[in-house]
Design a protein around this motif. Structure first.
Motif, short mmCIF file in Angstrom:
data_model
loop_
_atom_site.label_atom_id
_atom_site.label_comp_id
_atom_site.label_asym_id
_atom_site.label_seq_id
_atom_site.Cartn_x
_atom_site.Cartn_y
_atom_site.Cartn_z
N ASP A 219 125.80 -6.61 36.55
CA ASP A 219 125.01 -5.26 36.10
C ASP A 219 125.41 -3.90 36.76
N HIS A 220 126.27 -4.36 38.09
CA HIS A 220 126.77 -2.93 38.74
C HIS A 220 128.26 -3.21 38.85
N TRP A 221 128.91 -3.82 38.17
CA TRP A 221 130.35 -4.06 38.06
C TRP A 221 131.31 -2.86 38.33
N THR A 222 131.02 -1.92 37.46
CA THR A 222 131.63 -0.74 37.17
C THR A 222 131.62 0.22 38.70
N GLU A 223 130.19 0.27 39.30
CA GLU A 223 130.14 0.90 40.56
C GLU A 223 131.17 0.00 41.59
N TYR A 224 130.80 -1.32 41.67
CA TYR A 224 131.38 -2.26 42.50
C TYR A 224 132.88 -1.83 42.50
N LYS A 225 133.68 -1.83 41.17
CA LYS A 225 134.81 -1.73 41.19
C LYS A 225 135.35 -0.35 41.93
N LYS A 226 134.57 0.48 41.60
CA LYS A 226 134.97 2.02 42.21
C LYS A 226 134.71 1.87 43.70
N ALA A 227 134.01 1.34 44.02
CA ALA A 227 133.60 1.20 45.47
C ALA A 227 134.72 0.31 46.33
N HIS A 228 135.32 -0.62 45.65
CA HIS A 228 136.25 -1.71 46.17
C HIS A 228 137.89 -1.45 45.61
N ASP A 229 138.01 -0.14 44.79
CA ASP A 229 139.33 0.34 44.44
C ASP A 229 139.76 -0.90 43.60
#
Ligand SMILES: [Zn+2]
Length: 231
Positions: A219-229
């Motif tokens: 559910d939070h994959w977009t944010e996770y990707k951003k946060a982890h480059d």
């Protein structure tokens, strides 16, 4: 001095496999050519939009195509099947639950002989109900279940998808030998292949400890990707 005989004997005992990962167009789709080096019998998996390229590989190795295999019925994975049928007359192998045209319907854990090779199918629903992974010796073709560092989609874009089944299918892969190589259906990761052990150590979806954590990450994959480059 040791004569070269023992080396020859060892080689004879080992079944040599040809295994090729081929870029086949679409959204960075990967197709696979797997063959028994001795009998020259081959299978083609997920030829996608470049079946003629797969057949060039077949010709280069002097192989004969025994089966056309689709990991699942999404268009980008089955798109090359008609071309391959026309040029090889080989039967199409898919999971027994599929609604897509195919000749051989396989069950979970069923084995298929290709020359001296034994392929094993794992029914791995979640992304789509008819999804299978294909195990050939120490190599697992994972289709759209598991990518390097990522996993296949679920949700409204993917009719029949089910995150709970996807979780269970992924957990099942973690029960395999960790040295088994992961060969995905798309080139979405930092490298084109991996291992079960490496994915368990680095893939955030396999690092999720519970189904709830897994769903939260999805559910939070977009944010996770951003946060982890992550691309
Ligand atoms: Zn798919």
């Amino acid at each position: 001095m040791i004569p070269d005989q023992p080396e020859k004997v060892r080689r004879a005992e080992k079944i040599a496999m040809i295994f090729e990962q081929v870029e086949v167009g679409g959204d960075r789709n990967f197709g696979y050519l797997i063959a028994d080096e001795q009998t020259r019998e081959a299978v083609i998996i997920d030829a996608a939009y470049m079946p003629e390229r797969m057949l060039q590989e077949v010709a280069r190795y002097g192989l004969s195509v025994r089966f056309i295999i689709s990991t699942h019925s999404h268009k980008d994975h089955v798109a090359g099947n008609d071309y391959l049928i026309e040029h090889t007359s080989a039967p199409v192998v898919m999971h027994e639950s599929t609604a897509h045209p195919c000749t051989v319907r396989v069950k979970d854990n069923e084995k298929l002989a290709v020359g001296n090779l034994k392929l094993r199918f794992l029914h791995t629903p979640g992304h789509i109900p008819d999804h299978i992974c294909v195990l050939a010796a120490d190599k697992l073709v994972t289709g759209d279940l598991l990518f390097v560092g990522k996993i296949g989609g679920t949700g409204a874009h993917f009719p029949g998808s089910d995150p709970r089944q996807q979780w269970e299918s992924l957990q099942r892969l973690t029960q395999l030998d960790h040295a088994i190589e992961v060969w995905p259906g798309h080139d979405y990761g930092v490298k084109p292949s991996s291992t079960i052990g490496n994915e368990m150590a680095t893939n955030p979806f396999l690092l999720a400890k519970t189904y709830e954590d897994f769903i939260y990450l999805k559910d939070h994959w977009t944010e996770y990707k951003k946060a982890h480059d992550i691309a």
